[in-house]
Design a protein around this motif. Structure first.
Motif, PDB file in Angstrom:
ATOM      1  N   UNK A 250       5.067   4.156   1.946  1.00 30.71           N
ATOM      2  CA  UNK A 250       4.337   2.913   1.795  1.00 30.71           C
ATOM      3  C   UNK A 250       5.001   1.739   2.463  1.00 30.71           C
ATOM      4  N   UNK A 251       4.353   0.600   2.313  1.00 33.71           N
ATOM      5  CA  UNK A 251       4.869  -0.659   2.841  1.00 33.71           C
ATOM      6  C   UNK A 251       4.605  -1.759   1.822  1.00 33.71           C
ATOM      7  N   UNK A 252       5.598  -2.611   1.608  1.00 34.00           N
ATOM      8  CA  UNK A 252       5.473  -3.776   0.740  1.00 34.00           C
ATOM      9  C   UNK A 252       5.781  -5.011   1.571  1.00 34.00           C
ATOM     10  N   UNK A 253       4.894  -6.000   1.545  1.00 32.67           N
ATOM     11  CA  UNK A 253       5.095  -7.271   2.244  1.00 32.67           C
ATOM     12  C   UNK A 253       5.273  -8.376   1.219  1.00 32.67           C
TER      13      UNK A 253
ATOM     14  N   UNK B 215       9.175  -4.084   3.476  1.00 35.71           N
ATOM     15  CA  UNK B 215       9.905  -2.917   2.988  1.00 35.71           C
ATOM     16  C   UNK B 215       9.087  -1.681   3.363  1.00 35.71           C
ATOM     17  N   UNK B 216       9.585  -0.923   4.355  1.00 45.39           N
ATOM     18  CA  UNK B 216       8.970   0.330   4.751  1.00 45.39           C
ATOM     19  C   UNK B 216       9.739   1.461   4.073  1.00 45.39           C
ATOM     20  N   UNK B 217       9.055   2.382   3.402  1.00 42.86           N
ATOM     21  CA  UNK B 217       9.792   3.405   2.673  1.00 42.86           C
ATOM     22  C   UNK B 217       9.004   4.707   2.598  1.00 42.86           C
TER      23      UNK B 217
ATOM     24  N   UNK C 184       0.846  -1.182   0.000  1.00 39.28           N
ATOM     25  CA  UNK C 184       0.000   0.000   0.000  1.00 39.28           C
ATOM     26  C   UNK C 184       0.883   1.234   0.000  1.00 39.28           C
ATOM     27  N   UNK C 185       0.536   2.209  -0.849  1.00 36.34           N
ATOM     28  CA  UNK C 185       1.306   3.440  -0.980  1.00 36.34           C
ATOM     29  C   UNK C 185       0.334   4.617  -0.954  1.00 36.34           C
ATOM     30  N   UNK C 186       0.705   5.664  -0.246  1.00 36.27           N
ATOM     31  CA  UNK C 186      -0.068   6.890  -0.267  1.00 36.27           C
ATOM     32  C   UNK C 186       0.875   8.056  -0.474  1.00 36.27           C
ATOM     33  N   UNK C 187       0.343   9.157  -1.014  1.00 36.47           N
ATOM     34  CA  UNK C 187       1.217  10.278  -1.301  1.00 36.47           C
ATOM     35  C   UNK C 187       0.466  11.556  -1.567  1.00 36.47           C
TER      36      UNK C 187
END
Length: 682
Positions: free
Chosen positions: A675-678, A637-639, A171-174
């Motif tokens: 966002x975060x990728x699992x 991956x937290x970014x 999930x990504x927000x911006x």
């Protein structure tokens, strides 16, 4: 800036880490591990006699995980543009000269399936970021194996090198209300597996009237029949909507770059696009020396486009296939590989235009059936000779046809044009001087007939008198690796002479039409370098890499007269003379990483007369993150990051030769994402 360009051209003429496999934690990976499929070579990139940009997962993941644009724009000779969110153009060595929107003059394949339709158009915006695992961009004429096209070819691959059972989610927000959701499930085993994916992305956009929504669902499966045969299927459904704010005049752009063209909201200007594509591929190792890869596909697109001047509705069903045989034989110190095959596509399109009544179709203006088909047969020989010489020689024969029947005109006689007897040869010779240095030279002929939307542009005037482009490209380059493969340098020089170049024009109502522009001279130097700063993997920092790419384009009209106006010697619009990209990639043993990027573009001519130019600009951005193991088999991956960090005003995706000076499509100012990728691998 001149000192920077001098450094790029003389001291470190080349790019970045575009061509590397995805590294495991604390593992240094070099360019030499990359194997490319272009020209049926299946060889390491550093040994292929051609200008090819490879973009793998590491480069795609340097940015926000929402678009292919920033990764492509860090490679030399390639410039992806975005007129509004969802509206992409791909410029390979000036190929957008004839593209008011979409991707033209470039042949695109997705998982070996022809993604470019038989009318010559490619809806690249229908693919989401997560539908791509790697990209190979073949720059210059690639017709010897990939059919008609003077711009090049793009090979997109969605599958990783090693398949694993598991699942991914992200999930990504911006900024500007960006939201992106992704999920994939992988089931089965190595011999029989399935992947199901779904992407949903929305954004309000930087400018007024730039909302976008993209939903893409995919199913990919592979079945190993026996030791010699396997089947692979790829199915995609995409539903895309985006608003089109229209181009701005210089005054509007300077006063309010976030504004839309007047009446954009009232007319509900936008694109509604749905595409279904299904392809089946069969790989068959017939003997130990002979194999075949064949693919058949079917696709159907529906496009609704309320514009400032009318309402257009297109239905575009098409189907086709491609087959390639490869035969490999060794003669003592010599190795011969023969590749041959054919490709064919057929389309049954219909285009209707209506008056646009507040975003709804009103009275019919035109109703056209468009039948188009094309085929190409090709053959190539690749010989590895003693003394580290390699010779590639290929040729194709291409034929295409378009028939237009205007149903809205009684007793209309169908209009037909056939483009035939076009041979597209390519010859390349390379020599490995020392194990670390390869030099090569090539000559190739390009041929590109008008696309469906150029023969039938938004003026609705049928233009079967438009002639194909033809050109010859001369090229030479070096590929080298030094300092125990920590430094990679690549430089290529090309001289491309194009005749009957197709260029875009706009009439007083801002409708596009196309003309043949005589001849062009396109000379350029593309360079890239990558340097791994740390030779070992010890200490807190496990990897540190710097990279730089530079593109110098001296593209001019040779002979081009429009009535009494002579554009000969003028700079080709849409191409910046100099583009530089550079970056720094850091990884640490705890999993913390940083990707920093800088980008510069020279001013860009906006019309054939060169009387208007878009300003030069510099962009800075970066991504910081932490990749860590949460549990057995589960990685996170937290970014977070930023693009256009210093809020630079610039136009990305200019409308060339626009009527009333509406050239400018302002790009987003400073914007941020997180966002975060699992990833779960079983």
């Amino acid at each position: 800036m001149k000192n920077t360009l001098l450094f790029v051209l003389t001291g470190l003429p080349a790019v970045h880490l575009t061509a590397q496999e995805r590294p495991a934690p604390d593992t240094a990976v070099t360019l030499q591990t990359v194997t490319v499929k272009a020209y049926e070579q299946n060889r390491q990139l550093k040994e292929v006699s051609g200008a090819i940009n490879y973009i793998g997962k590491p480069q795609l993941e340097r940015f926000s995980n929402t678009s292919l644009l920033p990764a492509l724009n860090t490679t030399p000779g390639v410039h992806m543009e975005e007129r509004s969110p969802g509206s992409f153009r791909l410029n390979v060595r000036g190929s957008t000269l004839r593209s008011p929107f979409g991707v033209r003059n470039i042949k695109v394949y997705w998982n070996n399936i022809p993604f470019t339709d038989p009318g010559g158009n490619t809806y690249l915006n229908q693919l989401s970021y997560y539908n791509i695992n790697s990209i190979e961009v073949i720059k210059g004429p690639a017709g010897s194996l990939y059919g008609a096209g003077t711009g090049g070819a793009v090979l997109l691959n969605s599958q990783p090198d090693q398949w694993t059972k598991g699942a991914d989610a992200g999930y990504i927000l911006g900024s500007y209300n960006l939201n992106s959701l992704y999920a994939q499930v992988r089931l089965g085993g190595e011999d029989n597996h399935n992947s199901f994916g779904y992407t949903h992305q929305t954004s309000d956009g930087y400018r007024d009237h730039t909302q976008t929504r993209r939903d893409v669902a995919t199913w990919e499966t592979q079945l190993r029949i026996n030791e010699r045969q396997s089947l692979q299927a790829s199915v995609l459904y995409g539903d895309l909507y985006y608003q089109t704010p229209g181009g701005l005049t210089k005054t509007e752009y300077n006063n309010n770059p976030r504004g839309a063209r007047p009446n954009a909201d009232a007319l509900k200007a936008g694109i509604y696009q749905q595409t279904f594509l299904a392809g089946l591929s069969h790989q068959y190792r017939i003997t130990d020396k002979l194999d075949n890869n064949s693919v058949v596909y079917g696709a159907f697109s529906i496009i609704k486009n309320p514009t400032f001047r009318n309402y257009e509705k297109r239905t575009e069903p098409h189907f086709g296939g491609r087959t390639v045989f490869n035969w490999l034989h060794a003669f003592e110190a010599t190795q011969l590989k023969l590749s041959w095959g054919a490709e064919a596509q057929r389309g049954f399109f219909n285009t209707k235009t209506f008056q646009n009544k507040q975003g709804n179709p009103d009275s019919v203006l035109t109703d056209d059936d468009i039948n188009n088909w094309l085929y190409s047969v090709f053959a190539q020989a690749s010989v590895q000779l003693p003394g580290n010489w390699n010779l590639d020689a290929g040729i194709s024969f291409n034929k295409s046809s378009i028939t237009i029947t205007r149903l809205s005109v009684p007793s209309f006689v169908p209009v037909n044009r056939t483009y035939s007897n076009e041979w597209a040869p390519r010859v390349a010779l390379s020599k490995k001087i020392i194990p670390q240095l390869l030099i090569y030279a090539s000559v190739a002929k390009g041929f590109s007939p008008p696309t469906t939307q150029e023969v039938l542009p938004s003026t609705s005037v049928i233009s079967t008198g438009l002639n194909p482009e033809q050109g010859i490209n001369y090229e030479a380059g070096i590929k080298s690796s030094w300092l125990q493969q920590r430094l990679y340098v690549e430089v290529n020089v090309f001289d491309y002479r194009l005749k009957n170049a197709i260029v875009q024009r706009r009439d007083a109502s801002n409708a596009d039409y196309f003309v043949n522009a005589g001849s062009t001279k396109q000379f350029g130097i593309e360079s890239q370098a990558y340097y791994q700063l740390l030779p070992g993997r010890h200490g807190f920092i496990s990897g540190a890499k710097v990279w730089v790419s530079h593109t110098w384009s001296r593209f001019k009209y040779d002979e081009f007269k429009q009535g009494a106006t002579d554009f000969s010697g003028k700079q080709l619009p849409s191409v910046a003379p100099h583009i530089v990209a550079a970056g720094l990639d850091l990884t640490t043993r705890p999993g913390i990483y940083a990707n920093l990027t800088w980008y510069y573009s020279d001013p860009i001519a906006l019309n054939d007369a060169n009387t208007e130019k878009a300003s030069a600009y510099q962009l800075s951005g970066g991504r910081l993150g932490w990749r860590t193991r949460l549990a057995k088999g589960l990685m996170a991956d937290f970014f977070a990051g930023a693009d256009n960090l210093f809020d630079v005003r610039y136009s990305l995706g200019n409308d060339i030769n626009a009527a009333a000076g509406r050239y400018f499509n302002a790009a987003a100012g400073a914007n941020y994402f997180g966002g975060i990728i699992l990833k779960y691998n079983k």
